[in-house]
Scaffold this active site. Structure first.
Site, PDB file in Angstrom:
ATOM      1  CG  ASN A  68      -1.661  -0.623   1.078  1.00 54.08           C
ATOM      2  OD1 ASN A  68      -2.150  -1.737   0.279  1.00 54.08           O
ATOM      3  ND2 ASN A  68      -2.863  -0.952   2.491  1.00 54.08           N
ATOM      4  NE  ARG A 390      -7.704  -3.069 -10.472  1.00 57.17           N
ATOM      5  CZ  ARG A 390      -6.286  -1.927 -10.543  1.00 57.17           C
ATOM      6  NH1 ARG A 390      -5.094  -2.563 -11.628  1.00 57.17           N
ATOM      7  NH2 ARG A 390      -6.174  -0.559 -10.258  1.00 57.17           N
ATOM      8  CG  HIS A 450     -14.757   1.594 -12.165  1.00 60.46           C
ATOM      9  ND1 HIS A 450     -14.875   1.712 -10.164  1.00 60.46           N
ATOM     10  CD2 HIS A 450     -13.229   1.051 -11.580  1.00 60.46           C
ATOM     11  CE1 HIS A 450     -14.628   0.751  -9.588  1.00 60.46           C
ATOM     12  NE2 HIS A 450     -13.181   0.990 -10.285  1.00 60.46           N
ATOM     13  NE  ARG A 579     -10.759  -1.010   2.109  1.00 61.80           N
ATOM     14  CZ  ARG A 579     -11.018  -0.810   0.389  1.00 61.80           C
ATOM     15  NH1 ARG A 579     -12.018  -1.282  -0.175  1.00 61.80           N
ATOM     16  NH2 ARG A 579      -9.897  -0.558   0.062  1.00 61.80           N
TER      17      ARG A 579
END
EC number: 2.7.4.1
Length: 729
Positions: A68, A390, A450, A579
């Protein structure tokens, strides 16, 4: 007629939201996006200290925090540094200049790196006790030493290229995420001082396991250091230092790019040579060697960090994969929905009977793959349309689309080349698909596609029926085992017609004038959310119950946040599960006192996006307006991406999304962090009856996936709120 990209920009201009009528946002109204991200990664890192987790899982969280942090540096911090270099002084929503944000980010990153090193030291001791040793400079016994020497000579030495650093040799290029070692040497023949650099080939394994028990792991840098005598015969090694480089890795899209595929192939190469944004060196690194690196790497607004231990935490994932199941979470096998089994595995028959939602990873991603595989082999299927953001390296979805095209079906794949760090993989898949006869579309230059949508047109009786899949996550079989996402299947003709309009918009730039079910960004998702929020405001103002629940990965859009502030001021009760990044400041009197925000961090990565609006009755209720989405609460999702907001109408699916998934996240006390008005997070109090959202879904079947089994099998435990608080009854 407009040129395609001119048309895209025209649509963007028309649909770009107007400025709010309120005064410009004051500093106190918002948290800084970059600092909120750092707070998120601190929560991830805190899981590496969670004593309830097995030690290898704690090491996994440490590795994730490293990955990250790398991406944060290569994209977000690199972007701030570029703004500073270019003299851009546009303020963030919390009133900071790029230079102020950059300095604050540097301080936060440095604190994180120090914390990572401290946690690694503690985990190393625990791993040692469990029979897993990470060897640094500790002494090896003779057998280990002999094996390491042979391994170095046979597998590492041939791949290394020592390079002298002097006027006769140009300073070598160091790849992004590249690691190197600088050696200070003295030539024995004449006493001359020499500086040599070894760049670690990226193809070499990050860690090597030595044979025998306990399992011992040695980093490739340590192997090189121990074998340095073979690299430099005739020299005395005076000192050495390991370093690592991160570069600016964002790809900017030029509006006049004539060939998007060619542009991205070139841009990927350019990215590997981006500006250095971080130089990481060992704590005892030679000052003269550090000065040399600083000079040669041209560290303009780059950060230099001195670390006392391992330089690349993401590499620890290799050790996490050690075959020690007792040191990991108990394996979990996703359920295959009984609803589909009742129809002998026929996905189309199951969907035709009733809408269905699959909750990943608790329910298997195989359903999504089977849906496409069956479409590929079904002689009655005439067309398949699919978005791909993806798909992963080993993609069964790609294989199914290729099989369908080879079977003579009309197959259209919208491949998004702008999926960050997956551009190269997506170029590969696009080439494979085109060779098989799939019509490959790359969508808009200005916007990313997306949305996660599959559309299958099937001949049935005298006509055609369209089956649709709408997802909150990617068509990626690996992340589907880790990310919590929702897959919604329907044969409702209204959804089918809207899906057709969506694909026509992407492939032909044909703007849908109206849709029956879907809201599509950048045209209508923001407008639909505002409409729902404003309805709750009106209900509150008329004295009726008004409430909003939402579950997102990120909430950064100032206009959407201001709309939620307005709802809070009107008396709407708002509970948010965000989150990651959250720029909304909750619990501020007169601004957001009705808003509560929590973050859930645990074994699985919460990824599904859900919105729920009370519609005149306290949540949860059967009349609530419920939506799932591919979009987060970010400006890029609402204004610069093709996204979908999907209404949930089927009663069973509605109950599952609202009364199960959304409510369980709000009730969780074991994996939740509460956001305070000052921007700090603290772990939720587990209370006398702790509730773990992931454990609940691992041990209880979903509602819509059970089918007839609901009436005769074990009942799914009913979740309920204790009114006046977010605790289970």
């Amino acid at each position: 007629m407009d040129e395609p990209q001119t048309a895209a920009r025209r649509i963007a201009a028309v649909t770009r939201p107007r400025a709010e009528s309120a005064a410009p946002p004051a500093t106190y109204r918002f948290f800084n996006r970059e600092l909120s991200w750092l707070a998120f990664n601190r929560r991830v890192l805190a899981e590496a200290q969670n004593e309830h987790y097995p030690v290898l899982e704690r090491l996994r969280f440490l590795s994730i925090s490293g990955s990250n942090l790398d991406e944060f540096m290569m994209v977000r911090v690199a972007g701030l540094a570029a703004q500073v270099r270019q003299g851009i002084d546009e303020l963030s929503i919390d009133g900071l200049t790029p230079a102020q944000q950059l300095q604050a980010a540097y301080r936060g990153v440095e604190e994180l790196v120090r914390a990572q090193q401290t946690i690694l030291a503690g985990l190393t001791e625990q791993l040692d006790s469990a029979g897993i040793r990470i060897i640094g400079n500790r002494k090896l016994d003779k057998a280990q030493s002999d094996w390491a020497a042979r391994y170095f000579e046979e597998h590492v030495f041939p791949a290394l290229t020592p390079q002298a650093i002097d006027p006769a040799h140009p300073f070598p290029f160091i790849n992004n995420q590249g690691t190197g070692i600088l050696f200070t040497l003295t030539r024995l023949a004449d006493g001359e001082a020499v500086t040599e650099m070894i760049l670690v080939p990226p193809a070499l394994p990050r860690f090597v396991r030595l044979p025998g028990e306990p399992s011992c792991w040695m980093s490739v840098e340590e192997l090189i250091l121990r074998g340095a005598g073979k690299l430099f015969p005739g020299f005395r090694i005076q000192g050495h230092g390991t370093f690592r480089v991160l570069r600016d890795s964002d790809i900017e899209i030029e509006e006049d790019a004539e060939d998007l595929v060619r542009y991205f192939r070139t841009a990927i190469q350019r990215r590997r040579r981006g500006r250095v944004i971080l130089l990481q060196v060992q704590e005892n690194f030679d000052p003269e060697a550090e000065a040399l690196l600083r000079d040669k790497l041209r560290l303009d607004h780059a950060m230099v960090i001195k670390a006392g231990g391992l330089l690349a935490m993401n590499g620890l994932s290799v050790i996490v994969d050690t075959d020690r199941p007792e040191l990991k979470f108990e394996p979990y096998i996703p359920r295959y929905p009984e609803r589909v089994r009742e129809h002998d595995g026929d996905c189309f028959a199951a969907i035709r009977t009733k809408d269905l939602v699959i909750h990943h990873p608790f329910e298997s991603f195989d359903v999504v793959v089977d849906f496409l595989r069956q479409a590929a082999s079904d002689p009655d299927v005439v067309a398949i349309k699919q978005t791909l953001y993806r798909a992963g390296k080993q993609s069964a979805v790609i294989a199914a689309l290729i099989a369908a095209a080879e079977a003579g079906k009309s197959v259209t794949a919208v491949v998004e080349l702008k999926a960050r760090f997956d551009e190269e993989q997506n170029l590969h898949w696009a080439s494979q698909l085109e060779r098989a006869g799939v019509q490959v579309i790359y969508g808009f230059v200005d916007w990313k596609t997306h949305a996660k949508v599959s559309m299958v047109v099937r001949r049935e009786g005298d006509g055609y029926r369209t089956y649709c899949h709408f997802g909150t996550g990617n068509y990626h079989p690996v992340t589907a085992r880790i990310y919590t996402d929702l897959s919604f299947f329907t044969a409702d003709p209204k959804f089918g017609r809207d899906a057709g309009l969506l694909f026509n918009f992407i492939t032909g730039y044909i703007e849908p004038k109206a849709t029956e079910m879907l809201a599509i960004a950048p045209i209508g998702v923001r407008r639909k959310l505002y409409e729902c929020i404003d309805r709750e405001i009106a209900l509150a103002q008329s004295g009726k119950p008004a409430s909003i629940w939402a579950k997102l990965n990120a909430l950064t859009d100032s206009q959407l946040i201001n709309r939620l502030y307005a709802a809070s001021s009107a008396g709407v009760e708002i509970n948010l599960v965000v989150r990651g990044i959250c720029c909304l400041r909750p619990g501020v009197p007169g601004l957001s006192e009705k808003i509560r925000v929590k973050s859930v961090i645990g074994r699985f990565l919460e990824h599904s996006r859900i919105w729920a609006f009370g519609n005149g009755t306290p949540l949860p209720n059967r009349r609530a307006r419920v939506f799932i989405s591919s979009a987060d609460g970010m400006s890029r999702n609402l204004d610069r991406r093709v996204e979908v907001l999907v209404p949930i109408k089927n009663p069973t699916v509605h109950d599952q999304v609202l009364d199960q998934v959304m409510l369980a996240n709000l009730l969780d006390t074991e994996q939740s962090w509460i956001l305070e008005p000052d921007g700090t997070y603290h772990r939720a109090d587990p209370g006398p009856k702790p509730f773990n959202v992931h454990r609940y879904f691992m041990t209880n079947p979903s509602l819509s996936g059970r089918g007839a089994a609901l009436t005769k099998g074990r009942k799914v435990p009913k979740l309920a709120l204790r009114r006046g608080g977010m605790s289970p009854q």
